[in-house]
Write an enzyme that holds these catalytic residues in place. Structure first.
Site, mmCIF file in Angstrom:
data_model
loop_
_atom_site.group_PDB
_atom_site.id
_atom_site.type_symbol
_atom_site.label_atom_id
_atom_site.label_comp_id
_atom_site.label_asym_id
_atom_site.label_seq_id
_atom_site.Cartn_x
_atom_site.Cartn_y
_atom_site.Cartn_z
ATOM 1 N N GLU A 41 0.832 -1.219 0.000
ATOM 2 C CA GLU A 41 0.000 0.000 0.000
ATOM 3 C C GLU A 41 0.865 1.267 0.000
ATOM 4 O O GLU A 41 1.913 1.318 0.629
ATOM 5 C CB GLU A 41 -0.884 -0.007 1.253
ATOM 6 N N LYS A 110 -9.464 2.929 -1.961
ATOM 7 C CA LYS A 110 -9.769 2.382 -0.630
ATOM 8 C C LYS A 110 -11.103 2.897 -0.114
ATOM 9 O O LYS A 110 -11.343 4.109 -0.065
ATOM 10 C CB LYS A 110 -8.641 2.768 0.327
ATOM 11 N N CYS A 144 -5.624 -2.879 3.076
ATOM 12 C CA CYS A 144 -5.301 -2.731 4.496
ATOM 13 C C CYS A 144 -6.539 -2.776 5.408
ATOM 14 O O CYS A 144 -7.101 -3.839 5.632
ATOM 15 C CB CYS A 144 -4.502 -1.441 4.692
#
Length: 262
Positions: A41, A110, A144
């Site tokens: 990431e 995200k 994540c």
């Protein structure tokens, strides 16, 4: 199929250095026989959120050109972790995936922003699922903090994903959560999970321990606590066998889940 996992030592705000290091390791992974290569990431900037105005990739152009060129030249699929991008004056944490022909097959920003690291103060959340196909391999991806939302990963599995790619910058103090959550996502969705974390420089606190996990929840590889390129051979055909043996998807009762989802 051989998967190259690049557990990169991401430099905080060191954009040019990060691209150079990523290219070197991508080339090494391809030379080692990897057919899919995965980055962590925010590998282009690190968590330099306060500096995004000067560091973020405008419309993702540099990242897209970089990943497309290498994917086509090396004839590999690249799951490009995620990068900090700027679009129409706003900032996003975005994953780009390219197939071996250098074609963009997946783009995902995200969805769940991590308040403990002030992501919500600097970034805009995405609003779309990440599903893509790599030479017949049905895949999905999240970033994540997304793994703390099992319904989000289940949605991708229900849509046909047999492997979930998870780039991350998961901090050392909660690394046990990382391991347990990844195994849970693999077991409950009966799919492979390929999760690539980053390594920190001294000023930050990230210790890698990337993972490749099979659909039974078996850990096929765990990264060290230093920068590492690992190439792991994965048999994706085992997903069908597991799903036939324990028919979780057939035994679901979604008509009862409405209140839970709400």
């Amino acid at each position: 199929m051989k998967i190259g996992c690049i557990q990169l030592n991401v430099g905080f705000g060191k954009v040019d250095e990060n691209y150079e290091r990523a290219e070197k390791l991508i080339r090494e992974a391809a030379a080692g026989g990897a057919k899919i290569i995965v980055l962590p990431e925010m590998w282009n900037t690190g968590y330099a959120l306060e500096k995004l105005a000067e560091l973020a990739d405008e419309n993702g152009e540099r990242s897209k050109g970089f990943l497309s060129k290498l994917a086509k030249e090396l004839a590999v699929h690249i799951v490009g972790g995620s990068v900090a991008v700027k679009r129409e004056g706003e900032f996003f944490n975005t994953m780009y995936t390219y197939n071996k022909d250098g074609e963009l097959v997946g783009e995902y920003s995200k969805v769940h922003l991590f308040r403990l690291m002030d992501e919500h103060l600097y970034l805009q959340a995405g609003n779309a699922m990440n599903r893509f196909n790599l030479d017949g391999l049905e895949a999905g991806g999240a970033i994540c903090y997304d793994i703390r939302f099992p319904e989000w990963l289940r949605a991708q599995a229900l849509d046909g994903a047999k492997v979930l790619f998870i780039p991350a910058q998961w901090p050392t103090p909660r690394i046990d959560h990382w391991k347990i959550l990844l195994q849970a996502r693999a077991i409950e969705n009966q799919c492979f999970v390929i999760a690539v974390n980053r390594i920190a420089r001294k000023v930050e606190n990230f210790n890698g321990q990337s993972m490749v996990i099979g659909p039974w929840g078996e850990v096929l590889w765990t990264g060290a606590e230093d920068e590492e390129l690992a190439i792991i051979d994965v048999d994706f055909s085992s997903v069908d066998e597991v799903r036939e043996r324990i028919p979780v998807y057939e035994d679901r009762r979604p008509q009862l889940y409405g209140k839970v989802v709400k």
